[in-house]
Enzyme design. Structure first.
Site, mmCIF file in Angstrom:
data_model
loop_
_atom_site.group_PDB
_atom_site.id
_atom_site.type_symbol
_atom_site.label_atom_id
_atom_site.label_comp_id
_atom_site.label_asym_id
_atom_site.label_seq_id
_atom_site.Cartn_x
_atom_site.Cartn_y
_atom_site.Cartn_z
ATOM 1 N N VAL A 1 12.850 3.554 26.972
ATOM 2 C CA VAL A 1 13.034 2.406 26.073
ATOM 3 C C VAL A 1 11.842 1.473 26.221
ATOM 4 O O VAL A 1 11.539 0.996 27.311
ATOM 5 C CB VAL A 1 14.324 1.621 26.406
ATOM 6 C CG1 VAL A 1 14.506 0.455 25.435
ATOM 7 C CG2 VAL A 1 15.541 2.529 26.380
ATOM 8 N N LYS B 1 17.601 4.146 21.702
ATOM 9 C CA LYS B 1 17.254 3.129 22.698
ATOM 10 C C LYS B 1 18.365 2.085 22.801
ATOM 11 O O LYS B 1 18.686 1.604 23.894
ATOM 12 C CB LYS B 1 15.915 2.498 22.322
ATOM 13 C CG LYS B 1 14.756 3.505 22.425
ATOM 14 C CD LYS B 1 13.497 3.022 21.729
ATOM 15 C CE LYS B 1 12.378 4.054 21.820
ATOM 16 N NZ LYS B 1 11.235 3.749 20.958
ATOM 17 N N GLY C 1 2.819 5.405 22.923
ATOM 18 C CA GLY C 1 1.453 5.846 23.232
ATOM 19 C C GLY C 1 1.421 6.510 24.591
ATOM 20 O O GLY C 1 2.186 6.151 25.499
HETATM 21 P P1 NDP Z 1 4.742 15.841 22.731
HETATM 22 O O1 NDP Z 1 5.328 16.507 21.540
HETATM 23 O O2 NDP Z 1 3.369 15.288 22.621
HETATM 24 O O3 NDP Z 1 4.742 16.864 23.967
HETATM 25 C C1 NDP Z 1 5.859 17.644 24.275
HETATM 26 C C2 NDP Z 1 5.491 18.600 25.388
HETATM 27 O O4 NDP Z 1 6.669 19.282 25.786
HETATM 28 C C3 NDP Z 1 4.480 19.651 24.994
HETATM 29 O O5 NDP Z 1 3.687 19.999 26.097
HETATM 30 C C4 NDP Z 1 5.371 20.831 24.612
HETATM 31 O O6 NDP Z 1 4.765 22.084 24.815
HETATM 32 C C5 NDP Z 1 6.484 20.677 25.619
HETATM 33 N N1 NDP Z 1 7.727 21.247 25.146
HETATM 34 C C6 NDP Z 1 8.491 20.821 24.128
HETATM 35 N N2 NDP Z 1 9.572 21.607 23.986
HETATM 36 C C7 NDP Z 1 9.464 22.565 24.920
HETATM 37 C C8 NDP Z 1 10.256 23.683 25.283
HETATM 38 N N3 NDP Z 1 11.380 23.975 24.625
HETATM 39 N N4 NDP Z 1 9.854 24.450 26.314
HETATM 40 C C9 NDP Z 1 8.715 24.166 26.972
HETATM 41 N N5 NDP Z 1 7.929 23.129 26.680
HETATM 42 C C10 NDP Z 1 8.293 22.335 25.672
HETATM 43 O O7 NDP Z 1 5.794 14.717 23.166
HETATM 44 P P2 NDP Z 1 5.503 13.284 23.782
HETATM 45 O O8 NDP Z 1 4.628 13.411 24.953
HETATM 46 O O9 NDP Z 1 5.116 12.347 22.696
HETATM 47 O O10 NDP Z 1 6.968 12.842 24.218
HETATM 48 C C11 NDP Z 1 7.567 13.338 25.388
HETATM 49 C C12 NDP Z 1 8.833 12.544 25.673
HETATM 50 O O11 NDP Z 1 8.491 11.179 25.876
HETATM 51 C C13 NDP Z 1 9.851 12.552 24.538
HETATM 52 O O12 NDP Z 1 11.148 12.541 25.079
HETATM 53 C C14 NDP Z 1 9.577 11.244 23.807
HETATM 54 O O13 NDP Z 1 10.695 10.752 23.125
HETATM 55 C C15 NDP Z 1 9.226 10.357 24.987
HETATM 56 N N6 NDP Z 1 8.438 9.200 24.648
HETATM 57 C C16 NDP Z 1 7.258 9.367 23.962
HETATM 58 C C17 NDP Z 1 6.487 8.264 23.670
HETATM 59 C C18 NDP Z 1 5.205 8.416 22.929
HETATM 60 O O14 NDP Z 1 4.577 7.395 22.623
HETATM 61 N N7 NDP Z 1 4.750 9.623 22.633
HETATM 62 C C19 NDP Z 1 6.910 6.912 24.046
HETATM 63 C C20 NDP Z 1 8.128 6.853 24.808
HETATM 64 C C21 NDP Z 1 8.865 7.971 25.081
HETATM 65 P P3 NDP Z 1 3.947 22.831 23.643
HETATM 66 O O15 NDP Z 1 2.875 21.848 23.225
HETATM 67 O O16 NDP Z 1 3.410 24.029 24.300
HETATM 68 O O17 NDP Z 1 4.930 23.088 22.550
HETATM 69 N N1 HSE Z 2 8.317 6.854 18.176
HETATM 70 C C1 HSE Z 2 8.475 5.746 19.055
HETATM 71 C C2 HSE Z 2 7.959 4.476 18.429
HETATM 72 C C3 HSE Z 2 7.744 5.941 20.353
HETATM 73 O O1 HSE Z 2 7.346 4.499 17.360
HETATM 74 O O2 HSE Z 2 8.187 3.428 19.012
HETATM 75 C C4 HSE Z 2 8.567 6.704 21.331
HETATM 76 O O3 HSE Z 2 9.628 5.923 21.778
#
Ligand code: NDP
Ligand code: HSE
Length: 460
Positions: A159, A232, A329
């Site tokens: 969150v 959230k 981010g």
């Molecule tokens: P991404 O999509 O950038 O990365 C996801 C990663 O997880 C990749 O490495 C992907 O592998 C892997 N993955 C996904 N599904 C599988 C699976 N079934 N088996 C194995 N590997 C898997 O996600 P984010 O980094 O953006 O987000 C990650 C988490 O953080 C989420 O829960 C998101 O809600 C949370 N979050 C993200 C924020 C953001 O700003 N991005 C902010 C706050 C929270 P591959 O690439 O090989 O598919």
């Molecule tokens: N997609 C979200 C946002 C980031 O735009 O705030 C992950 O929580």
């Protein structure tokens, strides 16, 4: 994939006397704590970078080294970060989940994330996750499993990205009574609304811009329809009120119906439109809602611009508190994840765990009918005589009092009387029941002169 053998949590399980030593806070300061990463995308890759680049400093803070023991993703071949040792990469998520002292889940989604987190907890690992969808749906099951397994579950990044909000709710305010949290908890929608407000952009243009800048995903549905903020809201409500609140308990509206007209009308009234997540504990029960709201432009939440997030917390003794920062981010979110990793690692060193998630209260959920507010409803109408009379009669029939009506005046140089042209008509109500307001709007929409979907905005 490289493995670190015989590290602390594993020894705690395998060897009773070692467990006793750990419980007393005595530990081998050279033994690495194994950190397994599930996911190496936007957030995971940044967490890996910090773990590698700040290894020595982290060891000083924790008292024991952290060592990445495995990094799992779907397609390890395509992962190419200079700080990641490729021998750590694997597609074997289950192995990483069950061979770590701290499992950091950064994959997202419900499955296989839920099963892997539960497997990790059962194997004796503590879990750090940023997965709000998972916790909003399966939080109670995961919290219970952590408690039963005697390990930690930490999720500051789930969150508000980098903003410390979970820890204050879970620990700092544990002796107070939180009564409400109002938050801008989605950066993508805040960016879109802010661009519409400050640059006069239409929704579609602002959305494309948000996607180009990497704020919104290729499929932005979860952000713009309100689901991300709703996840959230569920997590925040559970922690704030010590009661289980799931995504299924949250009512949500997104921002897809907000037009440049809505923004202009709000600006004229010295208000701004923000997508708010609002959780309350009051006499009708606990409510968790996400909706676009009109807020006075001098309210602290009005000055939250761009993709920033903020949360405005009210607690009985503490009074008002405000938290602000980057809600998304890779790097900001990794900051929050790292804070959790260090906290959990320190617990491992001490042979302790942090406070469990307390959801001992089983508070009733407030029905939608208990929601009251003043509303601003914008209709698009095909202008002709009698429209105002028909609309105001419908509001009167539902006993909804109108505070004001405006319709933009179009020049009529040839004085056609009326031209059947499309006009924006906006009705602002006095405070009324949300259920009644929605019934009223539904009835107005049955008239053949109403075109498209109306937008409904709540006054804060
Ligand atoms: P991404 O999509 O950038 O990365 C996801 C990663 O997880 C990749 O490495 C992907 O592998 C892997 N993955 C996904 N599904 C599988 C699976 N079934 N088996 C194995 N590997 C898997 O996600 P984010 O980094 O953006 O987000 C990650 C988490 O953080 C989420 O829960 C998101 O809600 C949370 N979050 C993200 C924020 C953001 O700003 N991005 C902010 C706050 C929270 P591959 O690439 O090989 O598919
Ligand atoms: N997609 C979200 C946002 C980031 O735009 O705030 C992950 O929580």
């Amino acid at each position: 994939m490289g493995q670190v053998e015989g590290s602390s949590r594993q020894q705690t399980q395998d060897d009773g006397s070692e467990a006793e030593v750990l419980r007393k806070g005595i530990h081998n300061s050279a033994t690495p704590i194994r950190v397994g990463l599930l996911g190496v995308g936007t957030v995971g890759s940044e967490v890996a970078r910090i773990l590698v680049e700040q290894k020595d400093e982290l060891q000083q803070r924790i008292g024991q080294p952290l060592e990445i023991s495995g990094i799992a993703c779907r397609d390890p071949e395509k992962v190419d970060f200079p700080w990641i040792d490729k021998s750590l990469l694997t597609a074997d998520t289950k192995y990483v989940a069950t061979h770590s002292d701290i499992l950091v889940e950064l994959m997202g989604g419900l499955e296989p994330a839920r099963s892997l987190v539960l497997k990790a907890l059962d194997s004796g690992a503590s879990v750090v996750t940023a997965n709000k969808a998972l916790l909003a749906k399966h939080g109670p099951q995961i919290y219970r499993a952590a408690e039963e397994d005697g390990v930690d579950i930490y999720f500051e990044a789930a969150v508000g990205g980098a903003i410390p909000l979970i820890r204050p709710l879970r620990e700092s305010l544990a002796g107070d009574r939180v009564t409400s949290v109002l938050g801008i908890l989605n950066g993508t929608t805040n960016y879109i609304l802010d661009e519409m407000t400050t640059k006069g952009l239409d929704f579609d243009v602002a959305l494309k811009d948000a996607q180009a800048k990497g704020y919104a995903e290729a499929d932005p549905t979860g952000d713009i329809e309100g689901e991300d903020a709703a996840n959230k809201a569920a997590i925040v409500a559970s922690l704030a009120f010590h009661t289980p609140v799931s995504i299924d308990d949250v009512t949500m509206e997104g921002i897809t119906n907000i037009t440049a007209d809505d923004i202009a009308l709000a600006t004229a009234e010295h208000k701004v439109i923000k997508l708010l997540a609002v959780v309350r504990d009051d006499k009708d029960g606990v409510s968790a809602r996400v909706y676009p709201a009109l807020i006075p432009d001098d309210h602290p939440l009005a000055s939250v611009h761009g993709s920033y997030n903020a949360a405005f917390v009210h607690a009985q003794a503490a009074d008002d508190l405000m938290f602000y920062g980057r809600g998304a981010g890779g790097t900001p979110t990794a900051s929050a994840v790292m804070g959790d990793i260090v906290t959990v690692a320190r617990h491992i060193v001490q042979g302790a765990t942090g406070p469990q998630i307390s959801t001992y209260q089983k508070l009733p959920k407030a029905p939608l009918s208990s929601s009251h507010a003043a509303f601003a409803v914008r209709f698009c109408i095909c202008d002709r005589p009698g429209i105002l009379a028909a609309i105001s009669k419908t509001f009167a029939d539902h006993n909804v009092s109108i505070n004001g009506i405006n319709q933009d005046l179009k020049p009529t140089p040839h004085d056609p009387g009326y031209s059947g042209e499309l006009q924006t008509l906006r009705v602002v109500t006095h405070r009324c029941s949300e259920t009644t307001l929605r019934e009223t709007v539904d009835d107005v929409c049955k008239f053949d002169f109403v075109v498209g979907e109306p937008s409904i905005l709540r006054e804060m």
